[in-house]
Scaffold this active site. Structure first.
Site, PDB file in Angstrom:
ATOM      1  N   GLU A 138      53.712  37.515  37.901  1.00 26.89           N
ATOM      2  CA  GLU A 138      52.438  36.929  37.841  1.00 26.89           C
ATOM      3  C   GLU A 138      51.641  35.680  38.679  1.00 26.89           C
ATOM      4  O   GLU A 138      52.319  34.971  38.963  1.00 26.89           O
ATOM      5  CB  GLU A 138      51.559  37.482  36.116  1.00 26.89           C
ATOM      6  CG  GLU A 138      50.363  37.609  35.725  1.00 26.89           C
ATOM      7  CD  GLU A 138      50.427  38.946  36.154  1.00 26.89           C
ATOM      8  OE1 GLU A 138      49.758  39.204  37.280  1.00 26.89           O
ATOM      9  OE2 GLU A 138      50.635  39.634  34.785  1.00 26.89           O
ATOM     10  N   THR A 158      52.729  35.598  41.745  1.00 17.85           N
ATOM     11  CA  THR A 158      53.339  36.371  42.345  1.00 17.85           C
ATOM     12  C   THR A 158      53.163  36.496  44.012  1.00 17.85           C
ATOM     13  O   THR A 158      53.567  36.181  44.989  1.00 17.85           O
ATOM     14  CB  THR A 158      54.902  36.256  42.053  1.00 17.85           C
ATOM     15  OG1 THR A 158      53.687  37.775  41.255  1.00 17.85           O
ATOM     16  CG2 THR A 158      55.566  36.167  41.000  1.00 17.85           C
ATOM     17  N   ALA A 194      38.393  42.487  32.024  1.00 19.72           N
ATOM     18  CA  ALA A 194      39.542  42.265  30.879  1.00 19.72           C
ATOM     19  C   ALA A 194      41.268  42.537  31.721  1.00 19.72           C
ATOM     20  O   ALA A 194      41.981  42.775  30.842  1.00 19.72           O
ATOM     21  CB  ALA A 194      39.865  43.943  30.010  1.00 19.72           C
ATOM     22  N   GLY A 195      40.686  41.719  32.806  1.00 17.07           N
ATOM     23  CA  GLY A 195      42.395  41.921  33.174  1.00 17.07           C
ATOM     24  C   GLY A 195      43.297  43.574  34.306  1.00 17.07           C
ATOM     25  O   GLY A 195      44.610  43.236  34.489  1.00 17.07           O
ATOM     26  N   SER A 242      39.106  46.207  37.150  1.00 19.83           N
ATOM     27  CA  SER A 242      37.863  47.376  37.954  1.00 19.83           C
ATOM     28  C   SER A 242      37.899  46.656  39.395  1.00 19.83           C
ATOM     29  O   SER A 242      37.522  47.786  39.813  1.00 19.83           O
ATOM     30  CB  SER A 242      37.135  46.801  36.954  1.00 19.83           C
ATOM     31  OG  SER A 242      36.318  45.553  36.647  1.00 19.83           O
ATOM     32  N   SER A 243      37.402  46.098  40.113  1.00 17.41           N
ATOM     33  CA  SER A 243      36.855  45.683  41.200  1.00 17.41           C
ATOM     34  C   SER A 243      37.603  46.173  41.870  1.00 17.41           C
ATOM     35  O   SER A 243      37.423  45.826  42.808  1.00 17.41           O
ATOM     36  CB  SER A 243      36.619  43.864  41.563  1.00 17.41           C
ATOM     37  OG  SER A 243      37.928  43.172  40.733  1.00 17.41           O
ATOM     38  N   ASP A 277      46.392  44.095  43.082  1.00 17.90           N
ATOM     39  CA  ASP A 277      45.822  45.155  42.354  1.00 17.90           C
ATOM     40  C   ASP A 277      45.158  46.439  43.549  1.00 17.90           C
ATOM     41  O   ASP A 277      45.408  47.407  42.767  1.00 17.90           O
ATOM     42  CB  ASP A 277      44.488  43.997  42.195  1.00 17.90           C
ATOM     43  CG  ASP A 277      44.569  42.956  41.189  1.00 17.90           C
ATOM     44  OD1 ASP A 277      45.747  42.935  40.911  1.00 17.90           O
ATOM     45  OD2 ASP A 277      44.528  42.371  40.975  1.00 17.90           O
TER      46      ASP A 277
HETATM   47  C1  GLA Z   1      44.781  38.697  39.769  1.00 18.44           C
HETATM   48  C2  GLA Z   1      43.894  39.374  41.642  1.00 18.44           C
HETATM   49  C3  GLA Z   1      46.068  39.186  42.003  1.00 18.44           C
HETATM   50  C4  GLA Z   1      47.023  38.178  40.909  1.00 18.44           C
HETATM   51  C5  GLA Z   1      47.480  38.603  39.979  1.00 18.44           C
HETATM   52  C6  GLA Z   1      47.629  37.317  38.867  1.00 18.44           C
HETATM   53  O1  GLA Z   1      44.653  40.488  38.910  1.00 18.44           O
HETATM   54  O2  GLA Z   1      43.694  39.637  42.095  1.00 18.44           O
HETATM   55  O3  GLA Z   1      45.785  39.606  43.091  1.00 18.44           O
HETATM   56  O4  GLA Z   1      47.562  37.687  41.932  1.00 18.44           O
HETATM   57  O5  GLA Z   1      45.350  37.797  39.833  1.00 18.44           O
HETATM   58  O6  GLA Z   1      49.359  37.696  39.152  1.00 18.44           O
END
Ligand code: GLA
Length: 380
Positions: free
Chosen positions: A31, A33, A119-120, A123-124, A168
């Protein structure tokens, strides 16, 4: 979902469309990274954004969002940016495709999704990848999946104000059912890892605290990492990214950088090694070690990177109490979900306890999403 899109498209635009989809993602470890040239270990999940799209013979993009029940119409020049946030993602993808020499002309689209927002679960990125993939197919632009992921990432940077890494969009483009993918974000080399943990379940607990990645907090973390790297480069000029730095080098510059930047760099340097250790443990099917590394990541994200919150730390402690094998905040942080690796026999009891205790403490239950691995960007 795709049938309602096709029907709505017909009603609004009077013709047939092709339907494309792309998925949300989990990340087992790695995370913050990605924008530091380190490793990540994401995979696509069975929650996605779907869009019906067809060229419309005009110079306008006409899009209807089923979830927002809103319509947006915009041109394809830089000055034509739409007002709605959700439409900016689509506009950005069009612009970034054009900037790279791709073709995009007026098209109509209807889209919806089942990825919980904020929610992490990215979705985007799924929205960007769906449109990047679809436009690439429709106009025969011939971009490869990496270029499509970069179109999505550049959309975040240039049209949405988030200086995100590549994880992502990479996961939503490259995802494959049954696999996680270890990506080296510096060299872009990647390797598929079978996503099988017999006897265990992966489950997400959503605090329902909406994270605001666009808020400057995320970009500020990135700046801290850049400052720490610059200081290290003064003494070790060959260090290309913060992920290449050794902890001892960070100690050498400790007095020269802000305490905050130092703490951020501790997380990044430690996290890069944890991804590698976790992948080794996965290959050995040593899930106890996998889980322990997840807890270490949570600690690091909470104490050093400071992207956790009360609700996430609470769920992490509950997981420990319930003998959950591994648990940590997932994604950018500041809210959203924890990802939990739980032995099957402890699963029901863990969920019950977590829901009870969380509700008592915060007045509402966390949402539960069981993780099902899935494919990334595709045409249906
Ligand atoms: C978000 C960002 C990713 C990544 C994470 C953390 O999801 O879009 O690029 O940096 O946070 O790992």
């Amino acid at each position: 979902m795709d049938n309602s899109i096709r029907e709505k498209f017909k009603v609004l635009f009077g013709k047939e469309c092709d339907v494309y989809a792309s998925s949300g993602r989990i990340n087992l470890i790695g995370e913050h990274t990605d924008y530091n040239g380190g490793y990540v270990l994401p995979g696509a999940i069975d929650k996605c954004i779907m869009a019906g799209i067809a060229p419309n013979g005009t110079d306008k993009v006409k899009v209807f969002s089923i979830d927002y029940n809103e319509y947006a119409e915009f041109g394809l020049e830089e000055k034509d940016a739409p007002a709605q946030q959700w439409a900016k993602y689509i506009f950005g993808v069009c612009r970034e495709t054009l900037k790279r020499g791709g073709k995009v002309e007026g098209f109509s689209a209807v889209f919806c999704g089942n990825i919980p927002l904020g929610a992490g679960l990215s979705s985007s990125a799924a929205l960007e990848s769906t449109f990047a993939y679809a436009l690439n197919q429709i106009y025969g632009n011939g971009f490869d999946l990496f270029q499509l992921a970069k179109i999505g990432q550049a959309t975040e940077h240039n049209y949405c104000g988030v200086k995100c890494g590549i994880m992502d969009q990479f996961a939503s483009c490259f995802g494959k059912a049954g696999y996680l993918i270890r990506l080296n974000c510096k060299t872009l080399e990647y390797q598929y890892f079978p996503f099988s943990c017999e006897g265990y379940k992966l489950v997400l607990l959503d605090t329902c605290v909406k994270h605001e990645l666009a808020s400057s907090a995320y970009n500020k973390r990135r700046e801290s990492c850049e400052k720490a790297l610059e200081a290290i480069q003064q003494r070790h000029p060959d260090t290309e990214t913060l992920s290449d730095a050794k902890r001892i080098w960070l100690e050498e510059v400790k007095a020269e950088i802000a305490e905050e930047d130092y703490l951020r760099a501790i997380h990044v340097i430690g996290e890069v090694q944890r991804v590698l250790d976790l992948c080794d443990a996965l290959e050995r099917k040593d899930f106890e070690t996998v889980g322990e590394l997840m807890y270490q990541t949570h600690f690091s994200l909470s104490r050093f990177y400071e992207v956790s919150c009360e609700e996430l730390d609470f769920l992490n402690r509950v997981a420990r109490k319930c003998d959950v094998t591994g648990s940590r905040v997932m994604g950018g942080g500041f809210g959203g979900c924890t990802i939990n690796l739980v032995k099957e026999e402890l699963y029901d009891q863990f969920l019950k306890t977590a829901i009870d205790l969380f509700t008592k403490r915060f007045g509402h239950a966390p949402k539960i999403y069981e993780v099902v691995s899935s494919d990334g960007a595709r045409k249906l």
